[in-house]
Write a protein that holds these residues in place. Sequence first.
Motif, short mmCIF file in Angstrom:
data_model
loop_
_atom_site.label_atom_id
_atom_site.label_comp_id
_atom_site.label_asym_id
_atom_site.label_seq_id
_atom_site.Cartn_x
_atom_site.Cartn_y
_atom_site.Cartn_z
N LYS A 79 57.27 16.66 16.38
CA LYS A 79 57.04 15.51 17.04
C LYS A 79 55.88 15.06 17.92
CE LYS A 79 59.48 11.41 16.55
NZ LYS A 79 59.77 10.68 15.27
N ASP A 80 55.27 14.15 17.42
CA ASP A 80 54.33 13.66 18.26
C ASP A 80 54.92 12.51 19.42
OD1 ASP A 80 52.10 11.93 19.50
OD2 ASP A 80 50.57 12.71 18.26
N THR A 94 59.45 18.92 2.36
CA THR A 94 58.97 18.72 3.73
C THR A 94 58.83 16.83 3.56
OG1 THR A 94 57.38 20.46 3.78
CG2 THR A 94 57.02 18.63 4.97
N GLN A 95 59.35 16.32 4.85
CA GLN A 95 59.29 15.07 5.33
C GLN A 95 58.47 14.65 6.06
OE1 GLN A 95 63.06 12.76 5.04
NE2 GLN A 95 62.32 11.65 7.03
N GLY A 96 57.47 13.57 5.98
CA GLY A 96 56.47 13.45 7.10
C GLY A 96 56.27 11.89 7.50
N VAL A 249 48.24 18.24 22.52
CA VAL A 249 48.06 17.24 21.55
C VAL A 249 47.88 17.69 20.14
CG1 VAL A 249 46.97 14.97 21.02
CG2 VAL A 249 47.13 15.41 23.31
N LEU A 250 48.61 17.37 19.32
CA LEU A 250 48.67 18.06 17.99
C LEU A 250 47.66 17.42 17.22
CD1 LEU A 250 52.38 18.15 17.19
CD2 LEU A 250 50.82 20.06 17.81
N ASP A 251 46.94 17.86 16.19
CA ASP A 251 45.80 17.73 15.25
C ASP A 251 46.84 16.30 14.33
OD1 ASP A 251 44.41 16.93 13.43
OD2 ASP A 251 43.65 18.90 13.01
N LYS A 252 46.46 15.08 14.53
CA LYS A 252 47.05 14.20 13.62
C LYS A 252 47.02 14.66 12.07
CE LYS A 252 45.58 10.30 16.72
NZ LYS A 252 47.03 10.64 17.44
N ALA A 253 46.21 15.33 11.49
CA ALA A 253 45.98 15.81 10.25
C ALA A 253 47.31 16.44 9.60
CB ALA A 253 44.94 16.50 9.79
N MET A 254 47.85 17.11 10.55
CA MET A 254 49.33 17.81 10.16
C MET A 254 50.51 16.71 9.75
SD MET A 254 51.43 19.06 13.67
CE MET A 254 52.67 19.95 12.59
N PHE A 255 50.33 15.50 10.13
CA PHE A 255 51.20 14.46 9.62
C PHE A 255 50.90 13.73 8.22
CE2 PHE A 255 51.65 15.04 14.30
CZ PHE A 255 52.74 15.42 14.55
#
Length: 265
Positions: A79-80, A94-96, A249-255
Amino acid sequence: MKKIGQTLLLAILITGCKNEPKQESTVIDEVKQEQIITSIYPESITKVFNAHGNIEQWNKMNTLSFTMTKPTGKEKTTKDLKTRAELIETPTYTQGFDGETLWINEKDGNAYKGKPQFYKGLMFYFYGMPFVFGDDGISYEETEPLVFEGKTYPGILISYEAGVGESSDDQYKIFYDAETGHMQWLGYTVTFGKAEGSPDFHFIRYNNWQTVNGLLIPKSIDWYNYENNVPTEKRNTVEFTDVVLSEKVLDKAMFSMPEGATVID
């Protein structure tokens, strides 16, 4: 030369005196800022937040992930915490959610039979207790305490402004230990897909905690059967492993939705 030396010494002393108050002022400003942030919440919920590490520490975090073991295998949620983007990874799908689009990616021909709109953010919400009740658009009221096995737990009723979240008619009740401030019970209604609110409260017991990055968060939670809006006996336990709570902070691309995934309207 003596006068020059005295003048130079006096200048150094004056400069030092000017610098010290600035440092002290910075510390005072930080304390005042923390008091201002905390003061926006009622005393009762603030007591609970503080018992779990305080809301300011939670607000520093950007990433949360945890894993649950289910009959079908391990389910990992990432989770971000700022955008509330989410990735749920299981052996069969996988649910995103990237902040705008909800999607499902089925694996190896396994048909997904769940309710993605309902499940989006669900386990995060139950896991992020009590800090998810620091979100905007929430109202707090005192409610009747819960008495369970001879012990009394003070209660806080949580409700939402219209349009907040997927089901703004949902209501929650936090019940906490009067001495420690630790959250002990959650009562919640389920209104998703219904035209109006529900009078029935379901119950989860929170009595197994772990400390991660300065915050007291669940290690496991127990769902209870209920009758007349009070818990009766334990039904099942959900354990959380591989917990990560970080300022990273995660890379937004993973979502982002992968090729072949299905958009959920």
